[in-house]
Write a protein that holds these residues in place. Structure first.
Motif, mmCIF file in Angstrom:
data_model
loop_
_atom_site.group_PDB
_atom_site.id
_atom_site.type_symbol
_atom_site.label_atom_id
_atom_site.label_comp_id
_atom_site.label_asym_id
_atom_site.label_seq_id
_atom_site.Cartn_x
_atom_site.Cartn_y
_atom_site.Cartn_z
ATOM 1 N N SER A 47 0.836 -1.028 -0.249
ATOM 2 C CA SER A 47 -0.122 0.024 -0.076
ATOM 3 C C SER A 47 0.872 1.360 -0.026
ATOM 4 O O SER A 47 2.060 1.122 0.443
ATOM 5 C CB SER A 47 -0.948 0.027 1.317
ATOM 6 O OG SER A 47 -0.075 0.158 2.361
ATOM 7 N N LEU A 48 0.483 2.386 -0.363
ATOM 8 C CA LEU A 48 1.367 3.474 -0.546
ATOM 9 C C LEU A 48 1.857 3.951 0.514
ATOM 10 O O LEU A 48 3.026 4.188 0.775
ATOM 11 C CB LEU A 48 0.361 4.647 -0.912
ATOM 12 C CG LEU A 48 -0.031 4.520 -2.645
ATOM 13 C CD1 LEU A 48 -0.796 5.910 -3.132
ATOM 14 C CD2 LEU A 48 1.196 4.335 -3.641
ATOM 15 N N PRO A 49 1.249 4.067 1.973
ATOM 16 C CA PRO A 49 1.794 4.409 3.362
ATOM 17 C C PRO A 49 3.136 3.386 3.525
ATOM 18 O O PRO A 49 4.156 3.908 3.750
ATOM 19 C CB PRO A 49 0.877 4.319 4.099
ATOM 20 C CG PRO A 49 -0.674 4.757 3.311
ATOM 21 C CD PRO A 49 -0.311 3.771 2.145
ATOM 22 N N GLN A 50 2.614 2.244 3.217
ATOM 23 C CA GLN A 50 3.774 1.061 3.710
ATOM 24 C C GLN A 50 5.158 1.290 2.542
ATOM 25 O O GLN A 50 5.940 1.116 3.103
ATOM 26 C CB GLN A 50 3.190 -0.313 3.372
ATOM 27 C CG GLN A 50 2.363 -0.647 4.537
ATOM 28 C CD GLN A 50 3.196 -0.961 6.033
ATOM 29 O OE1 GLN A 50 3.376 0.193 6.750
ATOM 30 N NE2 GLN A 50 3.716 -2.221 6.147
ATOM 31 N N ALA A 51 4.858 1.558 1.292
ATOM 32 C CA ALA A 51 5.867 1.851 0.308
ATOM 33 C C ALA A 51 6.664 3.047 0.679
ATOM 34 O O ALA A 51 7.794 2.915 0.672
ATOM 35 C CB ALA A 51 5.209 2.067 -0.843
ATOM 36 N N PHE A 52 6.145 3.821 0.854
ATOM 37 C CA PHE A 52 6.738 5.093 1.134
ATOM 38 C C PHE A 52 7.506 5.141 2.674
ATOM 39 O O PHE A 52 8.486 5.810 2.781
ATOM 40 C CB PHE A 52 5.734 6.444 1.135
ATOM 41 C CG PHE A 52 5.757 6.834 -0.321
ATOM 42 C CD1 PHE A 52 6.646 7.259 -1.087
ATOM 43 C CD2 PHE A 52 4.334 6.699 -0.717
ATOM 44 C CE1 PHE A 52 6.326 7.422 -2.478
ATOM 45 C CE2 PHE A 52 3.875 7.270 -2.099
ATOM 46 C CZ PHE A 52 5.016 7.478 -2.922
#
Length: 221
Positions: A47-52
């Motif tokens: 997911s985006l938060p995890q990726a960033f």
């Protein structure tokens, strides 16, 4: 009845150029140096938060980067230079599997629900998937929740479920959910890493993938 669950980016769709460019725009908006292409692709599937979080750490502008990325992605996807084609043979394979009476299809992706809906509309897949799990529906991979929810929605048992993906997150999610993990070699994580994360097999082509699911409707003739 077998449930076959597909990842999207790097498995069904080649979206690497769009993802890398959108990340670059998001980082630039926050005055940060963009990650390398390898670093960018290493977090595809999360997911985006995890990726960033992985790219900038807990103290980085995670929420801001996520929002910037969404804006950049929606702008760039309208540019023909950032087309997201299906990988060779995958459209045909999905169609053949959909036509079978002994198979149900699913999606489990780090994309947002809007991206999943757009994918299905673009390729004429409305009604083809018994379950679609997105970043809006469950914790990020490799948490098993997406697959647990997919099996519940499709009425499938772990022993009759297969997860197909291109990242270690897909493989680890499958192992955690107690389902078979099949890797694809054309995606964004190395083959050795897929085996290390629990893949039972890694295929080199859509034809090789289709051969794992023999059946009366699997022959295009």
């Amino acid at each position: 009845m077998k449930l076959i669950v597909f990842d999207v980016d790097g498995t069904l769709v080649d979206s690497q150029h769009l993802i890398v460019a959108a990340q670059g725009m998001a980082f630039a908006e926050h005055g940060l140096a963009a990650p390398s292409r390898t670093e960018s692709l290493s977090v595809v599937g999360l997911s985006l938060p995890q990726a960033f979080r992985r790219l900038v750490g807990e103290d980085g502008p995670i929420e801001g980067l996520s929002e910037s990325y969404k804006r950049a992605f929606n702008i760039l996807r309208l540019d023909p230079n950032y087309e997201e084609p299906l990988f060779p043979g995958m459209g045909e394979l999905v169609a053949r599997l959909h036509a079978r009476d002994d198979v149900r299809l699913g999606i489990a992706t780090g994309k947002a629900r809007r991206g999943v809906d757009r994918l299905i509309e673009t390729h004429g897949w409305a009604g083809w998937f018994a379950t679609t799990q997105s970043a809006d529906d469950a914790p990020s991979k490799p948490d098993p929740a997406m697959l647990v929810q997919a099996m519940a929605a499709a009425g499938a048992e772990p022993g009759a479920t297969v997860m197909i993906g291109d990242t270690t997150y897909d493989m680890a999610m499958a192992v955690s959910a107690g389902v078979a993990a099949i890797g694809v070699a054309w995606g964004y994580h190395p083959v050795g890493a897929l085996f290390g994360a629990g893949a039972s097999i890694v295929v080199d082509s859509a034809a090789d993938l289709g051969a794992l699911f023999p059946g009366p409707a699997s022959d295009p003739a």
